[in-house]
Motif scaffolding. Structure first.
Motif, short mmCIF file in Angstrom:
data_model
loop_
_atom_site.label_atom_id
_atom_site.label_comp_id
_atom_site.label_asym_id
_atom_site.label_seq_id
_atom_site.Cartn_x
_atom_site.Cartn_y
_atom_site.Cartn_z
N VAL A 1 0.83 -0.99 0.04
CA VAL A 1 -0.13 -0.08 -0.13
C VAL A 1 0.81 1.27 -0.06
CG1 VAL A 1 -1.76 1.18 1.21
CG2 VAL A 1 -2.10 -1.21 0.90
N LYS A 2 1.96 1.42 0.71
CA LYS A 2 2.74 2.33 0.81
C LYS A 2 3.55 2.62 -0.57
CE LYS A 2 6.74 4.46 3.43
NZ LYS A 2 7.53 4.77 2.16
N LYS A 3 3.92 1.61 -0.98
CA LYS A 3 4.38 1.79 -2.30
C LYS A 3 3.62 2.20 -3.43
CE LYS A 3 5.27 -1.37 -6.55
NZ LYS A 3 5.48 -2.78 -6.81
N TRP A 4 2.26 2.26 -3.35
CA TRP A 4 1.41 2.59 -4.53
C TRP A 4 0.94 4.07 -3.93
CZ3 TRP A 4 -0.17 1.20 -9.59
CH2 TRP A 4 0.17 0.12 -9.88
N ALA A 5 1.05 4.29 -2.74
CA ALA A 5 0.52 5.63 -2.48
C ALA A 5 2.05 6.64 -2.74
CB ALA A 5 0.56 5.68 -0.62
N ASP A 6 3.13 6.07 -2.31
CA ASP A 6 4.22 6.91 -2.68
C ASP A 6 4.28 6.93 -4.22
OD1 ASP A 6 5.03 6.79 0.00
OD2 ASP A 6 6.67 5.29 -0.50
N LYS A 7 3.93 6.15 -5.16
CA LYS A 7 3.86 6.62 -6.54
C LYS A 7 3.14 7.68 -6.72
CE LYS A 7 2.75 4.44 -10.89
NZ LYS A 7 2.22 3.11 -11.71
N GLU B 1 -13.49 12.02 -6.26
CA GLU B 1 -13.56 13.03 -7.30
C GLU B 1 -12.54 14.09 -7.04
OE1 GLU B 1 -17.49 14.57 -7.37
OE2 GLU B 1 -18.20 12.83 -8.45
N GLU B 2 -12.34 14.74 -6.05
CA GLU B 2 -11.33 15.56 -5.81
C GLU B 2 -9.62 15.07 -5.76
OE1 GLU B 2 -11.47 18.93 -6.04
OE2 GLU B 2 -13.67 18.81 -6.13
N ASN B 3 -9.66 13.80 -5.47
CA ASN B 3 -8.32 13.14 -5.24
C ASN B 3 -8.24 11.78 -6.06
OD1 ASN B 3 -7.25 14.85 -2.71
ND2 ASN B 3 -9.46 14.38 -2.27
N PRO B 4 -8.36 12.04 -7.39
CA PRO B 4 -8.30 10.52 -7.95
C PRO B 4 -7.03 9.78 -7.73
CG PRO B 4 -7.63 12.35 -9.52
CD PRO B 4 -8.39 13.04 -8.24
N ALA B 5 -5.85 10.35 -7.03
CA ALA B 5 -4.71 9.91 -6.87
C ALA B 5 -5.04 8.59 -5.70
CB ALA B 5 -3.60 10.75 -6.18
N LEU B 6 -5.88 8.64 -4.84
CA LEU B 6 -6.42 7.85 -3.92
C LEU B 6 -7.03 6.63 -4.40
CD1 LEU B 6 -7.12 7.08 -0.85
CD2 LEU B 6 -9.41 8.12 -1.11
N GLY B 7 -7.95 6.70 -5.51
CA GLY B 7 -8.36 5.75 -6.19
C GLY B 7 -7.43 4.97 -6.81
N LYS B 8 -6.49 5.40 -7.62
CA LYS B 8 -5.49 4.94 -8.21
C LYS B 8 -4.43 4.13 -7.32
CE LYS B 8 -5.41 8.32 -12.06
NZ LYS B 8 -4.63 9.26 -12.66
N ALA B 9 -4.21 4.69 -6.04
CA ALA B 9 -3.33 3.96 -5.49
C ALA B 9 -3.88 2.84 -4.58
CB ALA B 9 -2.78 4.86 -4.07
N LEU B 10 -5.01 2.96 -4.02
CA LEU B 10 -5.77 1.70 -3.57
C LEU B 10 -6.06 0.68 -4.64
CD1 LEU B 10 -8.54 3.64 -1.39
CD2 LEU B 10 -6.52 2.47 -0.78
N VAL B 11 -6.49 1.01 -5.82
CA VAL B 11 -6.83 -0.12 -6.88
C VAL B 11 -5.52 -0.54 -7.23
CG1 VAL B 11 -7.74 -0.62 -9.04
CG2 VAL B 11 -8.81 0.99 -7.46
N GLY B 12 -4.44 0.20 -7.60
CA GLY B 12 -3.24 -0.52 -7.75
C GLY B 12 -2.56 -1.41 -6.98
N ALA B 13 -2.71 -1.17 -5.56
CA ALA B 13 -2.26 -1.78 -4.28
C ALA B 13 -2.83 -3.24 -4.38
CB ALA B 13 -2.35 -1.15 -3.17
N TRP B 14 -4.38 -2.91 -4.50
CA TRP B 14 -5.22 -4.17 -4.37
C TRP B 14 -4.74 -5.47 -5.23
CZ3 TRP B 14 -8.44 -6.41 -1.07
CH2 TRP B 14 -9.20 -7.12 -1.55
#
Length: 361
Positions: free
Chosen positions: A59-65, A231-244
């Motif tokens: 999760v940290k890896k994708w959040a950092d990305k 909607e305001e933070n698409p990075a959250l969606g990308k990081a969570l889905v990528g990590a998952w």
């Protein structure tokens, strides 16, 4: 042991009102872009990957990305985690499709099903003692966690026979008491989930007469996030889905890394590798993002949500002011709205899962 919630208490009306008022006061700031996020999870076979993802650093890896920080928080009480999410304490939370509709959505919080992770495919079951067919449940006292997915499963099973809850007596019973009570000989009909199902079926004279594999795709496990935040933070969606999907890629393999991951998940949920694998066997995990996208886009999902909305309305779970089962609007990936278009509070979004399937995260 990994199991579903022991009760389904909802936020009381005054608490919902305060939460919504508090949210309204903070609305301008809460919807702004930010880089710190919190998501909640609780113990269940389909949600253990979040614990592994946090512990392993995925999760940290994708959040950092994406230049953000995601705190993954375990909440021991499943319903309390959803209540805290509804009150604004978390940006995302794991929950079933029914609870997404009846807690945050019914509480006025616009939420998005970001990840469709799995559905129960035998984990939930109706069990009778000394009877072998579902029709034998008529006239019996049925012990279950009231207003839970067990209650929903019972209602769906009865509907296949033209029966209803009027044909039996539902008794609210904590999951903590079901196994002991059944073993003591006081119960003859129960509805519950794994691992309790396996424990009860190991007792003499017990028979599984209906389970979630007979209503495939209806008890769905999700990662739900606040719609405005997403909607305001698409990075959250990308990081969570990528990590998952990286986590699922690791755990789905039968190599040393996969076994180590599932062993860790099993240990964290109170069992071992064999026990956790047994739970996964009756859980239809969408290991591939493309499969999750196909399921979310499928014609069966809107029909499932009709059943869920009707059950929820019939049991007073959509709020005191709900005039019918369509009181809360639900949107699907094709843009169609089920229920009230003026009160959309639950959205199924396949966009981020599609990005994962196409390698665009």
């Amino acid at each position: 042991m990994a199991q579903r919630p022991s009760a389904r208490p909802r936020l009381a009306a005054p608490v919902i009102a305060f939460a919504l008022l508090f949210g309204a006061v903070l609305a301008p700031g809460s919807a702004l872009a930010k880089d710190q996020f919190r998501v909640a999870w609780s113990i269940y076979a389909g949600w253990m990957p979040w614990d592994y993802g946090a512990q392993s650093g995925i999760v940290k890896k994708w959040a950092d990305k994406y230049g953000i920080h995601i705190e993954v928080v375990q909440i021991n009480d499943y319903v309390e985690s959803i209540n805290q999410y509804t009150a604004g304490g978390f940006d995302g939370c794991v929950m079933t499709n029914m609870d997404a509709l009846t807690i945050p959505a019914a509480g006025g919080v616009d939420s998005t099903a970001l990840i469709v992770g799995d559905f129960s495919n035998g984990n939930d079951a109706v069990i009778l003692k000394d009877k072998t067919e579902l029709k034998d449940i008529k006239g019996q006292q049925v012990n279950l966690v009231e207003l839970s997915v067990s209650h929903y499963l019972l209602a769906r099973g009865l509907s296949t026979l033209g029966l209803s809850e009027r044909d039996l007596t539902v008794v609210n019973t904590s999951d903590a008491d079901l196994v002991a009570a059944f073993g003591a000989g006081g119960l003859t009909a129960v509805v519950t989930w794994n691992p309790l199902v396996s424990e009860i079926l190991a007792m003499p004279g017990t028979h599984k007469v209906f389970d979630s594999s007979q209503i495939p795709g209806e008890i769905i496990d999700l990662m739900v996030v606040n719609t405005a935040t997403l909607e305001e933070n698409p990075a959250l969606g990308k990081a969570l889905v990528g990590a998952w999907y990286e986590i699922l890629s690791v755990m789905s393999k039968d190599d040393a890394a996969g076994k180590a991951a599932r062993t860790a998940m099993g240990k964290a949920s109170g069992t071992d590798l064999a026990g956790y694998d047994a739970q996964l066997a009756s859980t239809r995990m969408f290991y591939k993002a493309a499969d999750a996208v196909a399921f979310t886009n499928g014609a069966a999902l809107p029909e499932t949500m009709k059943h869920v909305a009707q059950f929820s309305f019939d049991h007073g779970l959509l709020g005191e002011g709900a005039p019918d089962a369509g009181f809360i609007g639900i949107t699907f990936p094709d843009g169609k709205v089920q229920g009230s278009a003026d009160n959309v509070k639950l959205r199924f979004n396949a966009d981020y899962m599609r990005m994962a399937a196409e390698g665009k995260l």
